[in-house]
Scaffold this active site. Sequence first.
Site, PDB file in Angstrom:
ATOM      1  N   LYS A  36       0.802  -1.235   0.000  1.00  0.00           N
ATOM      2  CA  LYS A  36       0.000   0.000   0.000  1.00  0.00           C
ATOM      3  C   LYS A  36       0.832   1.282   0.000  1.00  0.00           C
ATOM      4  O   LYS A  36       0.387   2.298  -0.496  1.00  0.00           O
ATOM      5  CB  LYS A  36      -0.971   0.004   1.178  1.00  0.00           C
ATOM      6  N   ARG A 129      -8.874   0.013  16.549  1.00  0.00           N
ATOM      7  CA  ARG A 129      -9.173   0.432  15.177  1.00  0.00           C
ATOM      8  C   ARG A 129     -10.299  -0.479  14.701  1.00  0.00           C
ATOM      9  O   ARG A 129     -11.334  -0.523  15.353  1.00  0.00           O
ATOM     10  CB  ARG A 129      -7.919   0.409  14.297  1.00  0.00           C
TER      11      ARG A 129
END
Length: 355
Positions: A36, A129
């Site tokens: 990413k 998260r």
Amino acid sequence: MGYPVVEIYREKIKENAQNLVKECHLRGIEVAGVVKVFGGYKDVVEAYIDGGVDLIADSRIENLKGFNEFNVQKMLIRIPMKSQAEEVVKYSDVALVSEIDIVEELNKYAKKHGKIYDIILMIDVGDLREGIFFKNKNEIEEWVRKVDMFKYINLKGIGTNLNCYGGVIPSTENMNYLVEVKSMIEKLLDRKLDVISGGNSENIKLMRENGMPKEINQLRIGVGIALGIGLYDKPIEGQHTDTVKLIAEVVEVKEKPSAPIGELGIDAFGRKPTFIDKGIRRRAILGIGRQDVSPEHIVPIDNKIEIIGASSDHLIIDITESNNNYKCGDVVEFNLTYGGLLAAMTSKYVNKRIV
Ligand SMILES: *Cc1c(COP(=O)(O)O)cnc(C)c1O
């Protein structure tokens, strides 16, 4: 090709992948190579694949779509958006998920495209998260029962992510929470789950200390391959950390006072600048700015250079102490932090070159 440019060293990235793949495979752990940080740059994906990663993982479905030509399993590691569900089904094989509504959408499009789509349920073991909080057993149970009804969805396993938001460090204890949740789900479904995706590059230290339960059989590794770093951003032993370099061009060299002359307002970013008066200094301006990368995220390789500041398009450096006699048209090289690499790879004004 012009400057600025990020230079990427293919062999080093490939070797970084090879090293960790070998080490993980010895412990029965498969590696999802997370690309990413490279903004969809395909040559890097090739280097990861040559290095033997089992899957290619990215946070953006747009990037995975671009990797369609690569014959490798593709994993989406940011929990999907509802609006992208069809793309997710079309261009990836497995996604990390946490919301039943999203899975319902994925099921719909998996049916439409005639495939069974794999999902990994995220369990939050404390980093706060994504995922169902591990103590909420009823929520997990209800979720799993619902997912079991979707004909075009395969619950392949569970996973967690640590040290991204809350800064919680992977431990034997929090890994064991996952093992418990896995057993609970297996009893519920009366079948085995294939995968526990235990975390990211920050897990490598725990793995090397033999602190990971044997049930953890997948890691999603990004920076450990990309920059050779892991927990606390420390170099991982045996990995190359000089995998990339940022190169920018000198557009001005002049002797100037080190404190501005005149009444001081605020800078272009709303900050009131402060200066230490060091007298007259030799300074250079480089053709790169905050639009490309933050000055906090780059480190001059010539350690006698000091970064003084940056505006949107200019980076100002102090070269008084340097042994190099920089002139206009010369280049200055920088190492990059994770944030620096992410920004530079994302800026359309920064060229990319793999060598
Ligand atoms: C970014 C990310 C990773 C990879 O993390 P690294 O620290 O780069 O290894 C793994 N999983 C998820 C969910 C991520 O967002």
